[in-house]
Design a protein around this motif. Sequence first.
Motif, PDB file in Angstrom:
ATOM      1  N   ASP A   1      44.367  -7.433  19.290  1.00  0.00           N
ATOM      2  CA  ASP A   1      44.039  -6.438  20.315  1.00  0.00           C
ATOM      3  C   ASP A   1      43.973  -5.015  19.779  1.00  0.00           C
TER       4      ASP A   1
ATOM      5  N   TRP B   1      42.210  -4.307  16.842  1.00  0.00           N
ATOM      6  CA  TRP B   1      41.000  -4.164  16.035  1.00  0.00           C
ATOM      7  C   TRP B   1      40.033  -3.125  16.595  1.00  0.00           C
ATOM      8  N   PRO B   2      39.802  -3.081  17.913  1.00  0.00           N
ATOM      9  CA  PRO B   2      38.895  -2.038  18.411  1.00  0.00           C
ATOM     10  C   PRO B   2      39.350  -0.634  18.049  1.00  0.00           C
TER      11      PRO B   2
ATOM     12  N   VAL C   1      38.638  -0.152  13.996  1.00  0.00           N
ATOM     13  CA  VAL C   1      37.207  -0.026  13.707  1.00  0.00           C
ATOM     14  C   VAL C   1      36.641   1.218  14.388  1.00  0.00           C
TER      15      VAL C   1
ATOM     16  N   HIS D   1      34.082 -12.460  13.900  1.00  0.00           N
ATOM     17  CA  HIS D   1      34.598 -11.403  14.770  1.00  0.00           C
ATOM     18  C   HIS D   1      34.309 -10.003  14.231  1.00  0.00           C
ATOM     19  N   LEU D   2      34.139  -9.868  12.910  1.00  0.00           N
ATOM     20  CA  LEU D   2      33.885  -8.537  12.352  1.00  0.00           C
ATOM     21  C   LEU D   2      32.585  -7.962  12.886  1.00  0.00           C
TER      22      LEU D   2
ATOM     23  N   LYS E   1      31.276  -8.579  15.781  1.00  0.00           N
ATOM     24  CA  LYS E   1      31.556  -8.178  17.161  1.00  0.00           C
ATOM     25  C   LYS E   1      32.255  -6.826  17.201  1.00  0.00           C
ATOM     26  N   HIS E   2      33.264  -6.642  16.351  1.00  0.00           N
ATOM     27  CA  HIS E   2      34.011  -5.378  16.373  1.00  0.00           C
ATOM     28  C   HIS E   2      33.135  -4.210  15.911  1.00  0.00           C
TER      29      HIS E   2
ATOM     30  N   GLN F   1      30.754  -3.391  18.829  1.00  0.00           N
ATOM     31  CA  GLN F   1      31.448  -2.722  19.934  1.00  0.00           C
ATOM     32  C   GLN F   1      31.793  -1.278  19.595  1.00  0.00           C
ATOM     33  N   ALA F   2      32.001  -1.003  18.302  1.00  0.00           N
ATOM     34  CA  ALA F   2      32.324   0.364  17.881  1.00  0.00           C
ATOM     35  C   ALA F   2      31.086   1.240  17.737  1.00  0.00           C
TER      36      ALA F   2
END
Length: 303
Positions: free
Chosen positions: A158, A160-161, A164, A216-217, A219-220, A223-224
């Motif tokens: 939780d 990671w957002p 990044v 997942h990288l 995705k992160h 999202q960033a």
Amino acid sequence: MPFSFRRKPQDADHAAADAKSGRRAWLGGRRMLTNTPYILPKDQAETDRLDFQHYLLRFVAGGNYRAPIRQPRAILDVACGTGIWGREMAQQFPRARVVGFDIDRGPLDRSLKIPGPGGQFPANFRFQTADALKPFPFQNETFDFAHARFIATFVPIDRWPHVVGEMMRVLKGGGAIEIVDMERPPTNSSPAYRQLSKIGTQLMIERNLYIGVEDHLVKHLSQAGAQHIQQRKFTIGTGPQGQQQQQLLADDLFAAIEHLKGIITRQGLLSVEVYESLVEQARQEVPQMSITMPIVFAFGTKL
């Protein structure tokens, strides 16, 4: 012959400061960080392993990065550990200002004690003490290239957002961001190794850490706000040099397993006797079976 990580620790000079700060403790003779999800020690033997891991990854990937950078003037290495990646980037880009930060300065100080060129840092490299799980101590749009490697060992899922997002915040427009991590855990058919690996997985699940970052990288990064996102994947232990890579990978993994002895036995996950028996059995079994580990480089740009 397996690579040795048994250099005598030089941590006595840190003990008094550690006790005073309360941020570090000693477990089974190993220097550990407290109040962090990170489960590996922060001492000389682990410093040696991390440097060895760096050389293994560079050997397999054929370089220190995959992002399409040209002549960056300012480079950031997040949670830089021993500083070895930043040191090599500073040598590769002598006109760049390279900054590495980490919550613990100990591994870098130990690297500086190595005799010869290996213990020297270029004049254009600077270290700063900071926590990647908190706001980065840099202004917006400071760096041309922001890099992080193997941070899944301490960044809860939780968080990671945040990490990044901070990497993107301090990145200049047109700059590159890159994150490198284990795509999936190493695979080997040894029953003893698999039992030890299962315990390592349990420790990471308890701390809400990725067991493998999979995709997942991407995705992160998306999202960033990163654009032109790409992935480059490598599997350690395959290809024409697969046998040599597997031997080196096994050395790295067994060192990590041995460095977890204190936390595994102190938490009662295994007795000392069972732990030592499993390690010995795994050392005999693993070389007879294929062992591989997939790695992913994910990168993008800030528009």
